[in-house]
Design an enzyme around this catalytic site. Structure first.
Site, PDB file in Angstrom:
ATOM      1  N   SER A 137       0.842  -1.194   0.000  1.00 11.34           N
ATOM      2  CA  SER A 137       0.000   0.000   0.000  1.00 11.34           C
ATOM      3  C   SER A 137       0.880   1.249   0.000  1.00 11.34           C
ATOM      4  O   SER A 137       1.565   1.517  -0.979  1.00 11.34           O
ATOM      5  CB  SER A 137      -0.957  -0.045   1.195  1.00 11.34           C
ATOM      6  OG  SER A 137      -1.909   0.986   1.133  1.00 11.34           O
ATOM      7  N   ASP A 276      -9.946  -4.384  -5.014  1.00  9.84           N
ATOM      8  CA  ASP A 276      -9.392  -3.302  -4.196  1.00  9.84           C
ATOM      9  C   ASP A 276     -10.121  -1.993  -4.525  1.00  9.84           C
ATOM     10  O   ASP A 276      -9.955  -1.440  -5.616  1.00  9.84           O
ATOM     11  CB  ASP A 276      -7.894  -3.174  -4.473  1.00  9.84           C
ATOM     12  CG  ASP A 276      -7.213  -2.127  -3.601  1.00  9.84           C
ATOM     13  OD1 ASP A 276      -7.909  -1.355  -2.917  1.00  9.84           O
ATOM     14  OD2 ASP A 276      -5.969  -2.076  -3.627  1.00  9.84           O
ATOM     15  N   HIS A 310      -8.475  -4.381  -0.487  1.00 10.74           N
ATOM     16  CA  HIS A 310      -7.163  -3.772  -0.287  1.00 10.74           C
ATOM     17  C   HIS A 310      -6.361  -4.508   0.783  1.00 10.74           C
ATOM     18  O   HIS A 310      -5.130  -4.567   0.732  1.00 10.74           O
ATOM     19  CB  HIS A 310      -7.353  -2.302   0.106  1.00 10.74           C
ATOM     20  CG  HIS A 310      -6.084  -1.508   0.141  1.00 10.74           C
ATOM     21  ND1 HIS A 310      -5.398  -1.152  -0.993  1.00 10.74           N
ATOM     22  CD2 HIS A 310      -5.365  -1.001   1.188  1.00 10.74           C
ATOM     23  CE1 HIS A 310      -4.321  -0.455  -0.671  1.00 10.74           C
ATOM     24  NE2 HIS A 310      -4.275  -0.358   0.651  1.00 10.74           N
TER      25      HIS A 310
END
Length: 331
Positions: A137, A276, A310
């Protein structure tokens, strides 16, 4: 168990790209494994692991990551690689607003995090070259910047659950909502609060955006279960500090690796997830960005039986096969 050490590297008079200055900037890092040198005496097995926006370097010690990656024969075997796991500026045990400066803490951006990490490696640990950078991320976004700001410093980049494109769209919208909730909290007092502002914690946009809707439905199949889950989200947010969170969110506002992509020399494996919500597959951003890069490959993984959205980045079992094949090709 892995051979693990922790240390602090202090940078005196660290200046950010915007000209703000830290009198002292503490960079905390954990290392796992043993350094190995080639015949010329150069370190040849260092791997940099970069954490996400809601964690710290210790995120990598969770069973969903270390248990899948660091063991014998696994992609980041700690008996083979020297793993360097720093806390970014504003996170974990590195310098952050809640250490005392609060809103007087210098403003920093993602590029400053990378610059500080480069000094941690070269000046603090004596590492002049990396075998690979793996980022989750935010850590993946930092990996894209690393590749462009310090081309040739690493052999490979593995950015996971992120985009090599300007901060914008849904990702920035949910960050901006959190920023506004903090700054407009009645107890904010310009960051000089005595009681933690809680508006942002009671509206957990980030948790909603980073969790698969399918997974959320399984966790909360009734209104009562959803109410209980909401309280869990709030409690998790309330455990943090509002100044720290504000700085973490605002650090991303000028993220844009686009001008740097052509400078990247490393081989790239970009891993993303089709469900995501922060990095929608429909945008095609990653594929467009790497089209002109040599030795770059993008993988879009479909949701498995237990969709994570995610959060799939924190479950290496979902993507370690791709990493394993990539590492084997590097060797």
């Amino acid at each position: 168990m892995f051979e693990q050490t922790e240390s602090d590297f202090v940078i005196e008079n660290f200046e950010t790209a915007s000209g703000e200055r830290f009198e002292t900037l503490r960079q905390h890092a954990m290392t796992i494994g043993t350094l190995r040198r080639d015949a010329a005496g150069r370190i040849d097995n260092a791997v940099l692991l970069l954490h996400n926006t809601t964690g710290s370097g210790r995120e990598w010690l969770g069973p969903g990551l270390s248990g899948e990656l660091f063991g014998p024969g696994q992609p980041l075997d700690a008996a083979r690689y020297f793993l360097i796991v720093p806390d970014a500026i504003g996170f974990g045990r590195s310098s952050k607003p809640s250490d005392g400066l609060r809103a007087k803490f210098p403003q920093y951006r993602y590029g400053d995090i990378v610059a500080a990490q480069h000094r941690l490696l070269t000046e603090g640990l004596g590492v002049e070259h990396l075998r690979m950078i793996v980022g989750l991320s935010m850590g993946g976004m930092l990996a894209w910047l690393w590749g462009g700001l310090f081309p040739g410093f690493m052999d490979a980049l593995v950015p996971i659950a992120c985009q090599p494109a300007p901060m914008s769209g849904r990702n920035w919208l949910q960050r901006r909502m959190q920023i506004e909730l903090i700054r407009n909290d009645p107890g904010w007092h310009g960051g000089d609060y005595t009681v933690q502002p809680r508006y942002y914690a009671r509206a957990p946009f980030g948790a909603l955006m980073t969790t698969s809707p399918v997974h959320l439905q399984r966790l909360a199949p009734t209104r009562a279960a959803a109410d209980a889950l909401y309280q869990q989200f709030c409690a998790r947010a309330e455990a943090g500090d509002a100044n720290d969170r504000l700085y973490q969110l605002e650090a991303s506002m000028d993220y844009d690796p686009t001008p740097l992509l052509a400078r990247i020399e490393a081989r790239i494996l970009a891993i993303n997830f089709a469900d995501d919500e922060l990095n929608p597959a429909a945008l095609g951003t990653v594929e467009a960005a790497i089209a002109g890069l040599k030795a770059a490959r993008a993988v879009m993984l479909a949701p498995g039986p237990e969709p994570r959205g995610h959060q799939a980045a924190l479950h290496a079992a979902l993507w370690k096969a791709e990493l394993q094949a990539f590492v084997a090709a590097l060797e």
